[in-house]
Design an enzyme around this catalytic site. Structure first.
Site, PDB file in Angstrom:
ATOM      1  N   ASP A  39      83.057  24.533  69.551  1.00  0.00           N
ATOM      2  CA  ASP A  39      83.661  25.437  68.582  1.00  0.00           C
ATOM      3  C   ASP A  39      83.905  26.826  69.158  1.00  0.00           C
ATOM      4  O   ASP A  39      83.471  27.157  70.262  1.00  0.00           O
ATOM      5  CB  ASP A  39      82.751  25.559  67.353  1.00  0.00           C
ATOM      6  CG  ASP A  39      82.809  24.337  66.453  1.00  0.00           C
ATOM      7  OD1 ASP A  39      83.772  23.564  66.579  1.00  0.00           O
ATOM      8  OD2 ASP A  39      81.891  24.159  65.634  1.00  0.00           O
ATOM      9  N   LYS A  61      87.666  26.737  65.039  1.00  0.00           N
ATOM     10  CA  LYS A  61      88.378  27.097  63.817  1.00  0.00           C
ATOM     11  C   LYS A  61      88.039  28.535  63.464  1.00  0.00           C
ATOM     12  O   LYS A  61      86.878  28.929  63.490  1.00  0.00           O
ATOM     13  CB  LYS A  61      87.988  26.187  62.649  1.00  0.00           C
ATOM     14  CG  LYS A  61      88.269  24.707  62.890  1.00  0.00           C
ATOM     15  CD  LYS A  61      87.783  23.898  61.703  1.00  0.00           C
ATOM     16  CE  LYS A  61      88.026  22.403  61.933  1.00  0.00           C
ATOM     17  NZ  LYS A  61      87.207  21.870  63.025  1.00  0.00           N
ATOM     18  N   MET A 176      79.958  33.965  56.359  1.00  0.00           N
ATOM     19  CA  MET A 176      81.419  34.047  56.221  1.00  0.00           C
ATOM     20  C   MET A 176      81.814  34.763  54.932  1.00  0.00           C
ATOM     21  O   MET A 176      82.714  34.326  54.212  1.00  0.00           O
ATOM     22  CB  MET A 176      82.032  32.634  56.263  1.00  0.00           C
ATOM     23  CG  MET A 176      81.711  31.872  57.535  1.00  0.00           C
ATOM     24  SD  MET A 176      82.168  30.114  57.480  1.00  0.00           S
ATOM     25  CE  MET A 176      80.863  29.450  56.429  1.00  0.00           C
TER      26      MET A 176
END
Length: 244
Positions: A39, A61, A176
């Site tokens: 990632d 991502k 996030m």
């Protein structure tokens, strides 16, 4: 596919970023893996442990830049397991904490692939700890809720009830959360959380470039905008912020 010998896929947590927080098992697997799927939050220092002969694939991502859809990542893992004995799926933090590792494990297991999980230190614990903030504390924080603030990942899942979380536990650790921070704070305040509740934002926790701010909840959004904080960041809300 099930008729041929399949390799093992190891879902490995890379930790919060500091290479020294990588587990011994994770380090060993990285040094001997045949294929690697990783990632965007994995630092180069950790990737340097992988052999030059390893078949490495990036599937990172980020908001607005989804390079590889989840379904494609699943297919890549299955294809690599058909060709290699040891496949490492390297994910930032812990593979099962807001990392979709559970989805990948289920997909592979249903197709006859052996899956092993190697837990990693999650940023929601490590980033505050590096600043001396305990996510639980005997005096002011006997409970903690880990929650994602990135509600747009999948419209099908239930929305987080932020108003209910205002009094659900002593501390909140939000992953996030910057993109939706204003609406999150508004909902917490509407739910009755004290505007003076100590809060913190930690950007790039445990790695070079780490920065943080502390603020009362009611001033948090303004401070974040004023000081230009960006993702990836962890948000901590609760009296534990002021215990160190």
């Amino acid at each position: 596919m099930n008729q041929m010998k399949l390799g093992t896929v190891y879902l490995v947590g890379a930790g919060p970023g500091d290479p020294d927080l990588l587990t011994l098992k994770a380090s060993r697997l990285l040094s001997q893996c045949d294929a690697l799927v990783y990632d965007s939050l994995v630092p180069n220092e950790i990737l340097s442990l992988v052999p030059d002969s390893c078949d490495s694939k990036f599937v990172g991502k980020r908001r607005g830049h989804h390079s590889v859809p989840q379904a494609k990542t699943n297919a890549i893992l299955l294809e690599l397991a058909s060709r290699y004995e040891c496949v490492v799926r390297l994910k930032g933090g812990d593979p099962y904490v807001f990392g979709r590792g559970g989805e990948e494990a289920a997909y592979l297991s249903r197709r006859g692939v052996n899956v092993e999980v190697v837990p990693g230190v999650t940023a929601g614990i490590a980033a505050p700890a590096y600043l001396g903030i305990p996510v639980t504390h005997r005096v002011v924080g006997s409970s903690v809720t880990f929650v994602t603030g990135h509600e747009e990942i999948d419209k099908k899942r239930p929305a987080v009830n932020w108003q209910a979380l205002a009094h659900a536990s002593d501390s909140l650790v939000i992953y996030m959360g910057l993109h939706n921070l204003e609406s999150i704070v508004d909902a917490l305040l509407t739910g009755g959380l004290d505007p003076m509740t100590p809060s913190a934002v930690i950007q790039q926790g445990t790695v070079v470039g780490q920065r943080y701010l502390k603020s009362s909840l009611d001033e948090l959004v303004g401070r974040v905008k004023e000081e230009g904080f960006i993702s990836p960041s962890i948000v901590v809300v609760g009296r534990v912020v002021d215990t160190q």
